[in-house]
Scaffold this active site. Structure first.
Site, mmCIF file in Angstrom:
data_model
loop_
_atom_site.group_PDB
_atom_site.id
_atom_site.type_symbol
_atom_site.label_atom_id
_atom_site.label_comp_id
_atom_site.label_asym_id
_atom_site.label_seq_id
_atom_site.Cartn_x
_atom_site.Cartn_y
_atom_site.Cartn_z
ATOM 1 N N MET A 24 27.122 -56.031 45.873
ATOM 2 C CA MET A 24 27.350 -55.396 44.284
ATOM 3 C C MET A 24 26.343 -54.305 44.369
ATOM 4 S SD MET A 24 28.288 -58.866 42.026
ATOM 5 C CE MET A 24 26.784 -59.263 41.604
ATOM 6 N N HIS B 134 18.998 -53.570 49.109
ATOM 7 C CA HIS B 134 17.449 -53.623 49.748
ATOM 8 C C HIS B 134 17.842 -54.094 51.033
ATOM 9 C CE1 HIS B 134 18.760 -57.841 49.230
ATOM 10 N NE2 HIS B 134 18.711 -57.640 48.062
ATOM 11 N N GLY C 273 17.579 -56.962 52.522
ATOM 12 C CA GLY C 273 18.523 -57.879 52.963
ATOM 13 C C GLY C 273 19.863 -57.431 53.139
ATOM 14 N N HIS C 274 20.353 -56.527 52.240
ATOM 15 C CA HIS C 274 21.831 -55.958 52.626
ATOM 16 C C HIS C 274 21.513 -54.982 53.959
ATOM 17 C CE1 HIS C 274 21.794 -56.266 48.089
ATOM 18 N NE2 HIS C 274 23.150 -56.883 48.550
ATOM 19 N N GLY D 281 25.110 -63.143 53.518
ATOM 20 C CA GLY D 281 23.644 -63.328 53.748
ATOM 21 C C GLY D 281 23.575 -64.964 53.625
ATOM 22 N N ASP E 100 22.598 -66.590 49.907
ATOM 23 C CA ASP E 100 23.706 -67.241 49.055
ATOM 24 C C ASP E 100 24.251 -68.267 49.920
ATOM 25 O OD1 ASP E 100 23.274 -65.619 46.602
ATOM 26 O OD2 ASP E 100 23.669 -64.151 47.852
ATOM 27 N N GLN F 114 27.633 -69.687 48.442
ATOM 28 C CA GLN F 114 28.543 -68.793 48.415
ATOM 29 C C GLN F 114 29.294 -68.616 49.895
ATOM 30 O OE1 GLN F 114 28.471 -64.781 46.503
ATOM 31 N NE2 GLN F 114 27.918 -64.172 48.579
ATOM 32 N N SER G 60 16.130 -59.982 46.787
ATOM 33 C CA SER G 60 17.104 -60.189 45.952
ATOM 34 C C SER G 60 17.225 -59.136 44.744
ATOM 35 C CB SER G 60 16.949 -61.460 44.974
ATOM 36 O OG SER G 60 17.915 -61.534 43.914
ATOM 37 N N ARG H 254 17.759 -59.182 42.280
ATOM 38 C CA ARG H 254 17.089 -59.837 40.743
ATOM 39 C C ARG H 254 15.564 -59.513 40.852
ATOM 40 N NH1 ARG H 254 21.967 -62.005 41.027
ATOM 41 N NH2 ARG H 254 23.089 -61.845 38.756
HETATM 42 O O1 PAF Z 1 26.902 -61.760 47.268
HETATM 43 C C1 PAF Z 1 27.359 -60.848 46.512
HETATM 44 O O2 PAF Z 1 26.885 -59.636 46.435
HETATM 45 C C2 PAF Z 1 28.784 -61.045 45.770
HETATM 46 O O3 PAF Z 1 28.731 -62.178 45.407
HETATM 47 C C3 PAF Z 1 29.905 -60.515 46.494
HETATM 48 C C4 PAF Z 1 30.155 -61.395 47.722
HETATM 49 C C5 PAF Z 1 29.841 -59.159 47.046
HETATM 50 C C6 PAF Z 1 31.127 -60.722 45.727
HETATM 51 O O4 PAF Z 1 31.123 -59.956 44.653
#
Ligand code: PAF
Length: 287
Positions: free
Chosen positions: A32, A36, A38-39, A149, A152, A155, A187, A189
């Site tokens: 989204m 950072h 982590g991504h 990651g 989450d 998720q 994060s 956030r």
């Molecule tokens: O983890 C996230 O950034 C979001 O939940 C994702 C997996 C991109 C779905 O919008």
């Protein structure tokens, strides 16, 4: 090499299908934005063994359970595209909301039970929104592998189950949590924390570590492990605990007994910022 920025489903399909026609392995990193390190770790992992790495950047409105959280979610697309290029992504897919939802969505993907606990219990509709958009991204990009990651972790468990239940030929690859030197999990956030909140925030990781160590060294029960973590967090009046649970690492559902590997997962509020984190543990001799 600059990463190509694509805004439409038609464009990304055309580029990915061209890469596949040359026998390439396609990897997707759904994000989204507000990227950072982590991504960065997700993109690095995707880069290994892939011919075409696609990073999607889409702030998915249907996964926000609170309008104020959606409003506060700011991204800098130019900076994110630069970040993706520097990490070696090939394509950045950054659609508009109308591109993904040309009409109000009437079809949703929901994984039952797994989303009833932890974050799902406190964020109604959140996982339905996540799973629906991830299913759409999987249909659009048709990747061989997709990277998520472990921060989450619920998720991740839910997306794994969706992929298996719907027979999607996509390998879901987990990537370990990246932390600040003081232990705080990275994060998007975190930047909303005030300096005072930021100084306190690593208490979450320390509390999880305490519970982890009680299980690993003394074979603590679920109740003892939870209490150790909750007592540690109770020292900080600014922290409000949403949940602190010992869960099955595959399904992320709470366990009553610790007979093997577990995950300890927690969510806390610091002011108006919600932080989540988790660690793995196992009783002595059960790793
Ligand atoms: O983890 C996230 O950034 C979001 O939940 C994702 C997996 C991109 C779905 O919008």
């Amino acid at each position: 090499m600059p990463a190509d920025l694509l805004n439409t489903i038609a464009e990304v399909r055309r580029r990915v299908r061209a890469a596949r026609a040359q026998g390439g392995t396609i990897s997707l990193v759904p994000t989204m934005g507000a990227l950072h390190a982590g991504h960065g770790a997700l993109i690095d992992a995707a880069r290994r063994g892939s011919d075409c790495v696609v990073v999607s950047i889409f702030v998915n409105p249907i996964q926000f359970d609170r309008p104020d959280d959606y409003e506060a979610y700011r991204i800098d697309l130019a900076a994110d595209v630069g970040f993706c290029a520097a990490r070696g992504a090939d394509l950045v897919f950054a659609p508009s909301a109308p591109e993904i939802y040309p009409e109000p969505q009437k079809t949703f993907v929901e994984v039952t039970e797994l989303g009833d606990h932890l974050c799902g219990k406190f964020r109604p509709g959140h996982f339905r929104g996540v799973v629906t958009v991830v299913a759409k991204l999987f249909h659009i990009v048709e990747p061989d592998r997709a990277f998520f990651g472990e921060k989450d972790a619920q998720q991740l468990a839910i997306i794994r189950r969706m992929t298996a239940d719907l027979n999607m030929p996509i390998e879901i690859v987990p990537v370990p949590i990246v932390r600040e030197p003081d232990g705080l999990a990275l994060s998007s956030r975190n930047r909303r924390l005030s300096p005072e909140e930021r100084a306190i925030a690593p208490a979450l990781f320390r509390a999880l570590g305490l519970a982890r160590d009680r299980i690993a060294s003394r074979a603590a029960s679920v109740g003892e492990a939870r209490q150790a973590g909750l007592d540690a967090l109770a020292k900080y009046p600014l922290i409000r605990v949403e949940y602190f649970e010992v869960v099955d690492p595959a399904t992320m559902t709470p366990v009553d007994r610790i007979a093997g590997p577990v995950r300890i997962a927690a969510a806390v509020w610091l002011g108006s910022t919600r932080l989540i984190d988790n660690v793995s543990s196992a009783p002595p001799g059960k790793i």
